[in-house]
Enzyme design. Structure first.
Site, PDB file in Angstrom:
ATOM      1  N   LYS A  44       1.400   3.765  -3.149  1.00  0.00           N
ATOM      2  CA  LYS A  44       0.807   5.230  -3.272  1.00  0.00           C
ATOM      3  C   LYS A  44       2.201   5.957  -3.508  1.00  0.00           C
ATOM      4  O   LYS A  44       2.053   7.057  -3.935  1.00  0.00           O
ATOM      5  CB  LYS A  44       0.316   5.459  -1.739  1.00  0.00           C
ATOM      6  CG  LYS A  44      -1.325   4.660  -1.440  1.00  0.00           C
ATOM      7  CD  LYS A  44      -2.050   5.546  -2.298  1.00  0.00           C
ATOM      8  CE  LYS A  44      -3.747   4.788  -2.210  1.00  0.00           C
ATOM      9  NZ  LYS A  44      -4.490   5.431  -2.846  1.00  0.00           N
ATOM     10  N   TYR A  77       0.779  -1.246   0.072  1.00  0.00           N
ATOM     11  CA  TYR A  77       0.052   0.073  -0.261  1.00  0.00           C
ATOM     12  C   TYR A  77       0.822   1.219  -0.093  1.00  0.00           C
ATOM     13  O   TYR A  77       0.648   2.114  -0.902  1.00  0.00           O
ATOM     14  CB  TYR A  77      -0.795  -0.087   0.986  1.00  0.00           C
ATOM     15  CG  TYR A  77      -1.927   1.276   1.567  1.00  0.00           C
ATOM     16  CD1 TYR A  77      -3.014   1.154   0.702  1.00  0.00           C
ATOM     17  CD2 TYR A  77      -1.726   2.025   2.272  1.00  0.00           C
ATOM     18  CE1 TYR A  77      -4.117   2.168   0.430  1.00  0.00           C
ATOM     19  CE2 TYR A  77      -2.631   3.207   2.385  1.00  0.00           C
ATOM     20  CZ  TYR A  77      -3.490   3.256   1.720  1.00  0.00           C
ATOM     21  OH  TYR A  77      -4.741   4.326   1.871  1.00  0.00           O
TER      22      TYR A  77
END
Ligand code: NAD
Ligand code: UDP
Length: 313
Positions: free
Chosen positions: A151, A147
């Site tokens: 990102k 994650y």
């Protein structure tokens, strides 16, 4: 003749996306919601489907999308640790391939595009509170990396498309946000504690509960998105969007017990690996560039969230 702005919201059937779609429709836009329904649901957008200016499309953002729009809010990505760790490879693909596809679309149709980035780009932060210039402390090989690094790479792509192709970008770094339509099983702290309290079950504190977070009510955050999208082309961000009212997780549990009148007790569970010990946004930039700051007090937001979750008990 085109009268309404055509706005694409990826991840529009999710928690934040559905609130954003509602605000965009209320403001008179033509809204296209794109979602693969991994964590989002049709129930979240059921109230919008009867509106002629709202359209829902099942599509995975890791595949190219050919539509004509004026603005794109790129929110598609599982957001809670349980969901994004369920299929970590898919999570990174969603962030990276999704960003490439949506930036390619923005480039082709000359749309403005906002990325829903995250405070997780700061990892387990050493600088506190976090300003946008802080470069973070992320473990690139840990369980949160799919994650966090996804990102971070998406942010890189946004800035390279901006520099290389002059795409008009906006990057929002979102801090913990809560409210109605959070997924009841996403394992995030607010939904977990509220449901546990309403069910009279023990409240699960991970670690000692002394780790801090700062919680922003969803309506405040969406207002920040809209203000960011409305800024001139010279403002790209990244800009922190969150509520700087920082509290230890244990205190959050105590407040929720009080507000629900619950008899729940506190129990302690192991702290997940790489769980940040403190997190709080510095929102000086958002205040000055967007004239934005959260207005909904924690108690008010929690009461609305508790009312929403009563239906799940
Ligand atoms: P959510 O899980 O409710 O929403 C994400 C939506 O994206 C869901 O509807 C899901 O089905 C959809 N989706 C996931 N993968 C997809 C794919 N490959 N193609 C198409 N759709 C896909 O989570 P949320 O809290 O609403 O988060 C929205 C965005 O905001 C995410 O990008 C998240 O990283 C970011 N964010 C949220 C928070 C928060 O506190 N809620 C904090 C930081 C960042
Ligand atoms: N947490 C907790 N009990 C729970 C769920 C979460 O103590 O039942 C803690 C978690 O370890 C973290 C904080 O609450 O320190 C926020 O967790 P969440 O998953 O909501 O978001 P994060 O900010 O970690 O992405």
């Amino acid at each position: 003749m085109q009268l309404r702005k055509r706005v694409l919201v990826t991840g529009g059937a999710g928690f934040l996306g559905s609130h954003l779609c509602e605000r965009l429709i209320a403001a008179g836009n033509d809204v296209l919601c794109v979602d693969n329904y991994f964590t989002g649901t049709k129930d979240n957008i059921a109230g919008l489907l009867k509106d002629n200016h709202f359209e829902a499309m099942r599509q995975d953002v890791t595949f190219p999308l050919y539509v004509e729009v004026d603005e794109i809010f790129n929110l598609a990505c599982p957001a809670s640790p349980i969901h994004y760790q369920f299929d970590p490879v898919a999570t990174t693909k969603t962030s990276v391939h999704g960003a490439i596809n949506m930036l390619g679309l923005a480039k082709r149709v000359k749309a403005k595009i906002m990325q829903a980035s995250t405070s997780e780009v700061y990892g387990d932060p050493i600088e506190h509170p976090q300003t946008e210039s802080y470069r973070g402390n992320v473990n690139p090989v840990g369980p949160r990396a799919c994650y966090d690094e996804g990102k971070r790479c998406a942010e890189t792509l946004f800035f390279d498309y901006h520099r290389q192709h002059r795409v008009r970008i906006k990057v929002a770094r979102i801090f913990n946000t809560y409210g109605p339509r959070m997924h009841p099983n996403d394992g995030r702290v607010v939904s977990n504690f509220v449901l546990q309290a309403l069910r009279g079950q023990p409240i699960t504190l991970y670690g000692s509960g002394s780790q801090t977070r700062a919680f922003c009510y969803v309506d405040d955050l969406i207002e920040g998105f809209l203000r960011l999208m409305a800024t001139g082309d010279d403002f790209t961000g990244p800009v922190n969007l969150g509520n700087p009212m920082e509290i230890p997780v244990k205190e959050l549990a105590e407040r929720i017990i009080k507000l629900t009148g619950s008899s729940s007790t506190l129990i302690y569970k192991p702290l997940p690996q790489d769980d940040p010990t403190q997190r709080c946004p510095d929102i000086t930039l958002a205040k000055s560039k967007l004239g934005w700051e959260p207005t909904v007090p924690l108690e008010t937001g929690l009461k609305r969230t508790i009312d929403y979750f009563r239906a799940f008990v």
